[in-house]
Motif scaffolding. Structure first.
Motif, PDB file in Angstrom:
ATOM      1  N   ASP A   1       0.863  -1.175   0.000  1.00 58.01           N
ATOM      2  CA  ASP A   1       0.000   0.000   0.000  1.00 58.01           C
ATOM      3  C   ASP A   1       0.904   1.230   0.000  1.00 58.01           C
ATOM      4  O   ASP A   1       1.783   1.371   0.866  1.00 58.01           O
ATOM      5  CB  ASP A   1      -0.912   0.004   1.227  1.00 58.01           C
ATOM      6  CG  ASP A   1      -1.770   1.255   1.298  1.00 58.01           C
ATOM      7  OD1 ASP A   1      -2.780   1.319   0.575  1.00 58.01           O
ATOM      8  OD2 ASP A   1      -1.407   2.164   2.075  1.00 58.01           O
ATOM      9  N   TYR A   2       0.697   2.112  -0.967  1.00 52.49           N
ATOM     10  CA  TYR A   2       1.597   3.251  -1.151  1.00 52.49           C
ATOM     11  C   TYR A   2       1.630   4.163   0.066  1.00 52.49           C
ATOM     12  O   TYR A   2       2.708   4.563   0.533  1.00 52.49           O
ATOM     13  CB  TYR A   2       1.177   4.035  -2.396  1.00 52.49           C
ATOM     14  CG  TYR A   2       1.922   5.329  -2.575  1.00 52.49           C
ATOM     15  CD1 TYR A   2       3.250   5.334  -3.007  1.00 52.49           C
ATOM     16  CD2 TYR A   2       1.303   6.552  -2.302  1.00 52.49           C
ATOM     17  CE1 TYR A   2       3.945   6.524  -3.167  1.00 52.49           C
ATOM     18  CE2 TYR A   2       1.991   7.747  -2.463  1.00 52.49           C
ATOM     19  CZ  TYR A   2       3.304   7.732  -2.891  1.00 52.49           C
ATOM     20  OH  TYR A   2       3.988   8.909  -3.045  1.00 52.49           O
ATOM     21  N   GLU A   3       0.459   4.506   0.595  1.00 54.85           N
ATOM     22  CA  GLU A   3       0.415   5.444   1.707  1.00 54.85           C
ATOM     23  C   GLU A   3       1.100   4.890   2.946  1.00 54.85           C
ATOM     24  O   GLU A   3       1.809   5.603   3.656  1.00 54.85           O
ATOM     25  CB  GLU A   3      -1.036   5.827   2.021  1.00 54.85           C
ATOM     26  CG  GLU A   3      -1.724   6.606   0.925  1.00 54.85           C
ATOM     27  CD  GLU A   3      -1.009   7.906   0.592  1.00 54.85           C
ATOM     28  OE1 GLU A   3      -0.357   8.457   1.503  1.00 54.85           O
ATOM     29  OE2 GLU A   3      -1.093   8.355  -0.553  1.00 54.85           O
ATOM     30  N   GLN A   4       0.900   3.617   3.219  1.00 59.00           N
ATOM     31  CA  GLN A   4       1.536   3.011   4.378  1.00 59.00           C
ATOM     32  C   GLN A   4       3.055   2.991   4.200  1.00 59.00           C
ATOM     33  O   GLN A   4       3.811   3.259   5.140  1.00 59.00           O
ATOM     34  CB  GLN A   4       1.008   1.589   4.589  1.00 59.00           C
ATOM     35  CG  GLN A   4       1.526   0.947   5.878  1.00 59.00           C
ATOM     36  CD  GLN A   4       1.072  -0.491   6.029  1.00 59.00           C
ATOM     37  OE1 GLN A   4       0.790  -1.167   5.040  1.00 59.00           O
ATOM     38  NE2 GLN A   4       1.010  -0.968   7.258  1.00 59.00           N
ATOM     39  N   ALA A   5       3.511   2.686   2.976  1.00 57.37           N
ATOM     40  CA  ALA A   5       4.943   2.654   2.697  1.00 57.37           C
ATOM     41  C   ALA A   5       5.553   4.048   2.803  1.00 57.37           C
ATOM     42  O   ALA A   5       6.658   4.219   3.332  1.00 57.37           O
ATOM     43  CB  ALA A   5       5.186   2.061   1.317  1.00 57.37           C
ATOM     44  N   LEU A   6       4.841   5.066   2.307  1.00 61.69           N
ATOM     45  CA  LEU A   6       5.358   6.432   2.375  1.00 61.69           C
ATOM     46  C   LEU A   6       5.465   6.891   3.827  1.00 61.69           C
ATOM     47  O   LEU A   6       6.432   7.552   4.214  1.00 61.69           O
ATOM     48  CB  LEU A   6       4.440   7.370   1.583  1.00 61.69           C
ATOM     49  CG  LEU A   6       4.919   8.812   1.429  1.00 61.69           C
ATOM     50  CD1 LEU A   6       6.230   8.866   0.658  1.00 61.69           C
ATOM     51  CD2 LEU A   6       3.854   9.656   0.723  1.00 61.69           C
ATOM     52  N   GLU A   7       4.487   6.521   4.630  1.00 61.66           N
ATOM     53  CA  GLU A   7       4.531   6.866   6.056  1.00 61.66           C
ATOM     54  C   GLU A   7       5.719   6.201   6.738  1.00 61.66           C
ATOM     55  O   GLU A   7       6.404   6.811   7.563  1.00 61.66           O
ATOM     56  CB  GLU A   7       3.223   6.443   6.729  1.00 61.66           C
ATOM     57  CG  GLU A   7       3.137   6.839   8.193  1.00 61.66           C
ATOM     58  CD  GLU A   7       1.817   6.423   8.824  1.00 61.66           C
ATOM     59  OE1 GLU A   7       1.716   6.460  10.063  1.00 61.66           O
ATOM     60  OE2 GLU A   7       0.883   6.064   8.073  1.00 61.66           O
ATOM     61  N   CYS A   8       5.990   4.952   6.367  1.00 59.26           N
ATOM     62  CA  CYS A   8       7.140   4.241   6.938  1.00 59.26           C
ATOM     63  C   CYS A   8       8.452   4.873   6.476  1.00 59.26           C
ATOM     64  O   CYS A   8       9.414   4.973   7.246  1.00 59.26           O
ATOM     65  CB  CYS A   8       7.090   2.766   6.536  1.00 59.26           C
ATOM     66  SG  CYS A   8       8.377   1.758   7.309  1.00 59.26           S
ATOM     67  N   ALA A   9       8.504   5.295   5.207  1.00 59.28           N
ATOM     68  CA  ALA A   9       9.705   5.962   4.688  1.00 59.28           C
ATOM     69  C   ALA A   9       9.983   7.244   5.465  1.00 59.28           C
ATOM     70  O   ALA A   9      11.142   7.600   5.712  1.00 59.28           O
ATOM     71  CB  ALA A   9       9.531   6.253   3.197  1.00 59.28           C
ATOM     72  N   GLN A  10       8.924   7.949   5.873  1.00 62.73           N
ATOM     73  CA  GLN A  10       9.098   9.170   6.661  1.00 62.73           C
ATOM     74  C   GLN A  10       9.625   8.844   8.046  1.00 62.73           C
ATOM     75  O   GLN A  10      10.507   9.541   8.572  1.00 62.73           O
ATOM     76  CB  GLN A  10       7.768   9.918   6.745  1.00 62.73           C
ATOM     77  CG  GLN A  10       7.303  10.487   5.417  1.00 62.73           C
ATOM     78  CD  GLN A  10       5.871  10.989   5.449  1.00 62.73           C
ATOM     79  OE1 GLN A  10       5.162  10.796   6.441  1.00 62.73           O
ATOM     80  NE2 GLN A  10       5.429  11.619   4.363  1.00 62.73           N
ATOM     81  N   LYS A  11       9.111   7.781   8.648  1.00 59.79           N
ATOM     82  CA  LYS A  11       9.564   7.397   9.987  1.00 59.79           C
ATOM     83  C   LYS A  11      11.017   6.938   9.974  1.00 59.79           C
ATOM     84  O   LYS A  11      11.785   7.240  10.884  1.00 59.79           O
ATOM     85  CB  LYS A  11       8.668   6.279  10.536  1.00 59.79           C
ATOM     86  CG  LYS A  11       7.272   6.726  10.922  1.00 59.79           C
ATOM     87  CD  LYS A  11       6.478   5.570  11.510  1.00 59.79           C
ATOM     88  CE  LYS A  11       5.078   6.016  11.933  1.00 59.79           C
ATOM     89  NZ  LYS A  11       4.291   4.885  12.487  1.00 59.79           N
ATOM     90  N   GLN A  12      11.402   6.192   8.917  1.00 62.03           N
ATOM     91  CA  GLN A  12      12.760   5.650   8.847  1.00 62.03           C
ATOM     92  C   GLN A  12      13.727   6.579   8.126  1.00 62.03           C
ATOM     93  O   GLN A  12      14.918   6.295   8.051  1.00 62.03           O
ATOM     94  CB  GLN A  12      12.742   4.291   8.143  1.00 62.03           C
ATOM     95  CG  GLN A  12      11.954   3.230   8.869  1.00 62.03           C
ATOM     96  CD  GLN A  12      12.124   1.857   8.234  1.00 62.03           C
ATOM     97  OE1 GLN A  12      13.048   1.631   7.468  1.00 62.03           O
ATOM     98  NE2 GLN A  12      11.229   0.944   8.546  1.00 62.03           N
ATOM     99  N   ASN A  13      13.191   7.692   7.588  1.00 56.35           N
ATOM    100  CA  ASN A  13      14.007   8.644   6.834  1.00 56.35           C
ATOM    101  C   ASN A  13      14.753   7.938   5.697  1.00 56.35           C
ATOM    102  O   ASN A  13      15.970   8.066   5.548  1.00 56.35           O
ATOM    103  CB  ASN A  13      14.995   9.373   7.753  1.00 56.35           C
ATOM    104  CG  ASN A  13      15.574  10.609   7.089  1.00 56.35           C
ATOM    105  OD1 ASN A  13      14.926  11.239   6.249  1.00 56.35           O
ATOM    106  ND2 ASN A  13      16.807  10.955   7.447  1.00 56.35           N
ATOM    107  N   LYS A  14      13.990   7.202   4.899  1.00 56.92           N
ATOM    108  CA  LYS A  14      14.554   6.492   3.754  1.00 56.92           C
ATOM    109  C   LYS A  14      13.777   6.849   2.494  1.00 56.92           C
ATOM    110  O   LYS A  14      12.616   7.259   2.566  1.00 56.92           O
ATOM    111  CB  LYS A  14      14.469   4.973   3.958  1.00 56.92           C
ATOM    112  CG  LYS A  14      15.416   4.401   4.991  1.00 56.92           C
ATOM    113  CD  LYS A  14      15.271   2.887   5.040  1.00 56.92           C
ATOM    114  CE  LYS A  14      16.235   2.250   6.024  1.00 56.92           C
ATOM    115  NZ  LYS A  14      16.096   0.761   6.023  1.00 56.92           N
ATOM    116  N   PRO A  15      14.406   6.688   1.329  1.00 61.63           N
ATOM    117  CA  PRO A  15      13.642   6.835   0.077  1.00 61.63           C
ATOM    118  C   PRO A  15      12.741   5.627  -0.138  1.00 61.63           C
ATOM    119  O   PRO A  15      12.912   4.585   0.508  1.00 61.63           O
ATOM    120  CB  PRO A  15      14.739   6.916  -0.997  1.00 61.63           C
ATOM    121  CG  PRO A  15      15.897   6.179  -0.409  1.00 61.63           C
ATOM    122  CD  PRO A  15      15.834   6.412   1.079  1.00 61.63           C
TER     123      PRO A  15
END
Length: 684
Positions: A532-546
Motif C-alpha cells: 500500500d503506497y500510503e503506508q509505505a510512504l509513512e514508513c519511509a518518513q519514519k525511517q528517513n529512507k527513500p
C-alpha cells in the motif's frame, strides 16, 4: 495565576484591543496542498500556515491538554469527498519548559505551520477546517483565544511543489525522459527479442507437413511461368512481400482490437486467460493428430480462383491461398504469437507478425530466385509429422502459463510452482520418449529404427528435464523465471537462498505497522516491504529512507524475470533491503476494497473498487504509464528522485539506478538540514 491569565485574556478579547502589538483580529491563515499532482485515492498533505504578529506566539498542538495552555486543535467537516488520516503534525515548533506549568510545551513565533494528511475520495473536494488556538504576548504573557474558519481546495491553479533547493520539482518533469528511455529499452531489447522469437516460430512453421511440400511447388510455378529470369525474380519478391503484408495486416487488426486499454482485462481476467488456455490445448491436440483445424473449403477455393487471374493481384491472392492452405499448421503457431502479444503492447503483435511472416516468406522468395537450391532440400516424409508433434508438446507446456496467471490473480492456489514444474517435467519427458520412438500417435507409421537426429533431439530434451528437476526443491531456474509461478508459491524449498543477503531487522517493519494485504501478497527474496503506497510512504518518513515503488502484476512475465535475474543479485538485494522502503503495487490484484475506499477516477470517470484498479489508476495518472515492470524512486515526501526505470536485465544498470536514487535523496536531506539550521538561527 492561570485563572488570572484567563480573566485578562477574556477582558482583552471583549475589548478587542491590546497594548502590546495592537492585536485586534485573528491571524491570517493560508491553506494549500503540498503535492504537485494527485488523484482520487491518493493521500495528500494539507498545510495550514498562520502569520503571527511581532512579540506574540502561538501554542502548538503536540503537548498535553492538562498542562494549562490552550492546545491548537483542528476540526474538519465530515464530507464524503475526503477523509482525515491521522493527527495534525506541527512543523518546526519550538519547545520550552515552563516552571509555572511545570511541564514542556511547544509553540511558534512569526509563523505557525501544521500539516494534516488527507485521503482524497472524489475529484476537486473543498476541505474546510475550524482551528481553535491561543496566541500570547511574549512581553507580559497576556493570551487571547481565537477560532478561525479555514478552507482549502484540493486543486490549485498552478500546482507545484518545491524541492529542498527551492526549484520546482514536478513528477511530470520526468515523463518525457522516462517515455523515451522506456521506448528505447523496449525497442532495442524486449521487442527485438520478441521479433527473433517470432522469426524462429516462422521457420518452425515452414517445417510442418502443410507448408513444406508447397515450397518446391510454388518455386516451380514462378520459374516455369516466366520467360525471363528478371521477371520471375520480381514476381517472387512480390509474392514474398504479399505474404509479409497479409500476416502484418493480421497483427494490425489484432492491435486495434486488443490495444493498451484492453490490456489489463486480457492479461489478468479469468475469462480470456482460461479461453487462451483451452485454445492452446486445442492447438496441441490438433498437432497430435486428433483433428485438423481447417478453414471452409469454399473460401479457400474462392481465393485460389482469384490467384489464377495473373498480374499483381493474382500474385497477392496466390500468397493469400498459401496462407489459407497452410492455416491448419501455421494457425496454431501464429495464434500463439498473437496470444503471447495480448498484453496491451500495441507494437508487439505487429513486431511478432512481421518476424513470423519474414521467416515464412523468405524461403519461398530465395528458392524462387535461386531454384537450384531446391536440390538441397530434404524430401517430404514422416519427419514433417515429427516436427508437428514436437510443436504440439510445446503448445501443451505453454498452455499452463495462462492457467497459472488465473491461479495467481484469483488466489486459487491450484497450480503452485512445484506442481507447475512437475507437469512440465512430465510433458517434456513424454516428448523425449516420443523422439526415441517409445510413443506413437495413431496417424503415424511405426519406424523400426531411431535416427541420429531424433536421438540428439531426445538428449537435449532430457537434459532440459534434468535441469527442471532441482526446481522442485527450490532452485531458482532463472532463465525460466518469467514462465514459472513465483518462488513464493513453492511448497518445499531445500536451498538457502540469497534472500538472507542484506537482511535488516524485522523491527524496522514492525515499527511501521503490519503491512496491509500481506495475507494476499508477497515480495520476493524475503524482502520486508509493503503493498500500500500510503503506508509505505509513512514508513519511509519514519525511517528517513527513500521509497522504491515496484509496479508489478501476477501475470507479468518480465516482472518475474527481473526479480529472478536482477533482484537476486547480492548488490541489488542489499540496497533494496537496507537503503529503501520497498512497496509492490500489484495492478492486477482483484481483491475488492471496502466501499468507503472506492473512488471515481479522474482519468476515465470509472469507479475503482479493487486494489489492482486503484494501483493501475495511480500509475496512469501520476506517471502516465501502464506497462510493467515499472520501478520508481521517490523521496519520503513522494517526489521523484530520478526518471523511472522499466524492463532491463542489466544488473549494473539497475545498481546504478538505485545508487543514483540514494545519492539524490541524501543530497536533498543535506539541503534540508542546512535549511533547518538557518531557520533555527533566525528564530534564535
Amino acid at each position: 495565576m492561570t485563572m488570572f491569565r484567563f480573566i485578562i485574556a477574556f477582558i482583552m478579547l471583549a475589548v478587542g484591543t491590546n497594548t502590546y502589538g495592537q492585536l485586534m483580529e485573528a491571524p491570517e491563515w493560508n491553506a494549500e496542498i503540498l503535492e504537485d499532482t494527485y488523484i482520487p485515492g491518493d493521500t495528500v498533505t494539507a498545510r495550514f500556515t498562520a502569520k503571527i504578529a511581532e512579540n506574540w506566539y502561538m501554542y502548538s498542538s503536540d503537548f498535553s491538554k492538562n498542562l494549562g495552555p490552550t492546545v491548537t486543535e483542528f476540526h474538519f467537516e465530515d464530507k464524503p469527498e475526503f477523509k482525515v488520516v491521522g493527527e495534525v503534525n506541527p512543523v518546526g515548533a519550538k519547545r520550552k519548559y515552563d516552571e509555572l506549568y511545570e511541564g514542556e510545551y511547544t509553540y511558534f513565533t512569526h509563523e505557525a505551520v501544521f500539516d494534516q494528511r488527507i485521503l482524497i475520495k472524489k475529484v476537486d473536494p473543498v476541505i474546510k477546517a475550524e482551528a481553535s488556538y491561543q496566541i500570547c504576548s511574549d512581553v507580559n504573557g497576556q493570551c487571547i483565544p481565537f477560532t478561525s474558519e479555514i478552507s482549502v481546495t484540493s486543486f490549485k491553479e498552478s500546482p507545484s511543489e518545491k524541492n529542498n533547493d527551492g526549484e520546482v520539482f514536478k513528477m511530470e518533469a520526468f515523463q518525457n525522459e522516462f517515455q523515451s528511455n522506456t521506448k528505447s529499452e523496449e525497442g532495442f531489447s524486449f521487442l527485438l527479442v520478441f521479433f527473433f522469437i517470432s522469426f524462429g516460430a516462422g521457420l518452425a512453421a515452414l517445417l510442418t507437413p502443410c507448408v513444406f511440400p508447397m515450397i518446391p511447388m510454388t518455386v516451380t510455378y514462378f520459374t516455369k511461368s516466366n520467360a525471363s529470369r528478371a521477371n520471375g525474380i520480381n514476381q517472387a519478391l512480390l509474392y514474398g512481400f504479399s505474404i509479409i503484408l497479409i500476416y502484418t495486416l493480421i497483427g494490425t487488426v489484432f492491435s486495434l482490437l486488443f490495444g493498451a486499454d484492453f490490456a489489463n482485462f486480457l492479461s489478468t481476467h479469468w475469462f480470456p486467460n482460461l479461453f487462451f488456455f483451452f485454445i492452446f490445448l486445442l492447438f496441441a491436440l490438433s498437432f497430435f493428430g486428433l483433428f485438423e483445424i481447417r478453414l471452409p473449403n469454399s473460401f479457400v477455393n474462392k481465393m485460389d480462383a482469384h490467384s489464377n487471374k495473373g498480374g499483381v493481384l493474382g500474385i497477392f491472392f496466390m500468397a493469400f491461398t498459401l496462407v489459407l492452405v497452410g492455416f491448419s499448421c501455421t494457425g496454431p503457431i501464429a495464434g500463439t504469437i498473437l496470444l503471447q502479444a495480448a498484453n496491451g503492447e500495441t507494437l508487439k503483435p505487429l513486431i511478432g507478425m512481421l518476424g513470423f511472416s519474414l521467416a515464412f516468406a523468405l524461403p519461398f522468395t530465395l528458392f524462387a530466385i535461386f531454384p537450384h537450391w531446391l536440390k538441397s532440400l530434404p524430401k517430404s516424409g514422416g519427419w514433417l509429422n515429427t516436427v508437428k508433434v514436437i510443436l504440439g508438446f510445446i503448445e501443451l507446456a505453454l498452455a499452463l502459463k495462462f492457467l497459472s496467471i488465473v491461479d495467481q490473480v484469483y488466489h486459487w492456489n491450484l497450480l503452485d510452482r512445484d506442481i507447475y514444474l512437475a507437469l512440465w517435467i512430465v510433458i517434456f519427458a513424454f516428448l523425449g520418449f516420443y523422439l526415441l520412438g517409445k510413443i506413437k500417435f495413431p496417424h503415424e507409421k511405426k519406424t523400426e529404427n531411431t535416427s541420429v537426429y531424433r536421438v540428439i533431439s531426445a538428449i537435449l530434451v532430457f537434459t532440459f528435464v534434468v535441469y527442471l528437476i532441482p526446481g522442485l526443491f527450490g532452485a531458482p531456474l532463472k532463465p525460466l523465471a518469467g514462465y514459472l509461478p513465483p518462488m513464493s508459491s513453492q511448497n518445499f524449498e531445500m536451498q538457502a537462498s540469497v534472500s538472507q543477503i542484506g537482511n535488516v531487522s524485522d523491527n524496522s517493519i514492525a515499527n511501521c505497522g503490519t503491512p496491509k494485504y500481506d495475507e494476499l501478497l508477497e515480495l520476493p527474496h524475503n524482502i520486508q516491504g509493503y503493498f500500500d503506497y500510503e503506508q509505505a510512504l509513512e514508513c519511509a518518513q519514519k525511517q528517513n529512507k527513500p521509497l522504491f515503488i515496484d509496479f508489478t502484476g501476477h501475470g507479468c512475465v518480465n516482472c518475474r524475470e527481473m526479480e529472478a535475474t536482477v533482484w537476486s543479485d547480492p548488490r541489488v538485494l542489499k540496497r533494496l533491503k537496507n537503503d529503501y522502503v520497498v512497496v509492490a503495487l500489484y495492478v492486477d490484484e482483484k481483491t475488492e476494497l471496502p466501499e468507503s475506499e472506492w473512488y471515481v477516477s479522474a482519468h476515465d470517470q470509472k469507479v475503482k473498487k479493487t486494489i489492482g484498479k486503484q494501483n493501475l489508476d495511480f500509475m496512469i495518472q501520476k506517471l502516465n504509464a501502464n506497462a510493467q515492470p515499472y520501478y520508481t524512486l521517490v523521496d519520503n515526501k513522494g517526489s521523484l528522485l530520478s526518471a523511472p526505470k522499466g524492463y532491463d536485465l542489466n544488473v549494473e544498470n539497475f545498481v546504478e539506478f538505485l545508487d543514483n536514487g540514494i545519492q539524490e535523496f541524501q543530497g536533498r536531506q543535506g539541503n534540508n538540514m542546512a535549511s533547518s539550521r538557518i531557520i533555527q538561527r533566525q528564530n534564535e
